[in-house]
Motif scaffolding. Structure first.
Motif, PDB file in Angstrom:
ATOM      1  N   GLY A   1       0.857  -1.159  -0.129  1.00 24.45           N
ATOM      2  CA  GLY A   1       0.147   0.033  -0.045  1.00 24.45           C
ATOM      3  C   GLY A   1       0.949   1.161  -0.060  1.00 24.45           C
ATOM      4  N   ALA A   2       1.811   1.319   0.874  1.00 28.32           N
ATOM      5  CA  ALA A   2       2.995   2.368   0.832  1.00 28.32           C
ATOM      6  C   ALA A   2       3.378   2.622  -0.575  1.00 28.32           C
ATOM      7  N   CYS A   3       3.853   1.771  -1.256  1.00 28.91           N
ATOM      8  CA  CYS A   3       4.573   1.600  -2.346  1.00 28.91           C
ATOM      9  C   CYS A   3       3.596   2.193  -3.587  1.00 28.91           C
ATOM     10  N   ALA A   4       2.480   1.650  -3.510  1.00 26.15           N
ATOM     11  CA  ALA A   4       1.360   2.022  -4.442  1.00 26.15           C
ATOM     12  C   ALA A   4       0.832   3.738  -4.172  1.00 26.15           C
ATOM     13  N   LEU A   5       1.117   3.921  -2.997  1.00 17.47           N
ATOM     14  CA  LEU A   5       0.816   5.228  -2.724  1.00 17.47           C
ATOM     15  C   LEU A   5       1.768   6.395  -3.137  1.00 17.47           C
ATOM     16  N   ALA A   6       3.198   5.714  -2.724  1.00 13.31           N
ATOM     17  CA  ALA A   6       4.269   6.594  -3.351  1.00 13.31           C
ATOM     18  C   ALA A   6       4.514   6.777  -5.023  1.00 13.31           C
ATOM     19  N   ALA A   7       4.181   5.592  -5.527  1.00 13.97           N
ATOM     20  CA  ALA A   7       4.135   5.599  -7.146  1.00 13.97           C
ATOM     21  C   ALA A   7       3.176   6.550  -7.604  1.00 13.97           C
ATOM     22  N   GLY A   8       1.925   6.713  -6.862  1.00 13.31           N
ATOM     23  CA  GLY A   8       0.718   7.594  -7.405  1.00 13.31           C
ATOM     24  C   GLY A   8       1.264   9.125  -6.998  1.00 13.31           C
TER      25      GLY A   8
END
Length: 87
Positions: free
Chosen positions: A55-62
């Motif tokens: 989830g943190a990686c997805a948020l960072a990518a966004g």
């Protein structure tokens, strides 16, 4: 390792308490918590960390996609330009 700790904790807590007293109730509560941490939840913490990391990686990518978009870069350049040329 957890199995040995559970066995030792039950063996140490159980014999030193008199039935019905406060120490007995505390010992019973400790034994209950030890039994509640059975192997049925084995690996649950690891799975929760994995989901949180994804989830943190997805948020960072966004956020990276938004921050590097042309509209945001132009807006930041405009703000910096106005701030540097302010009288």
């Amino acid at each position: 390792m957890n199995v040995a700790i559970k066995t030792v904790a039950v063996a140490v807590v159980a014999p030193v308490t008199a039935p019905g007293g406060p120490a007995h109730r505390i010992a019973r509560a400790i034994r209950h918590r030890i039994r509640a941490r059975s192997d049925s939840d084995a690996g649950m913490t690891t799975a929760e960390y994995a989901v949180g990391t994804l989830g943190a990686c997805a948020l960072a990518a966004g956020l990276y996609k938004v921050a590097t978009s042309t509209a945001v870069l132009e807006a930041l350049a405009g703000v910096l330009d106005r701030a540097l040329h302010a009288a």
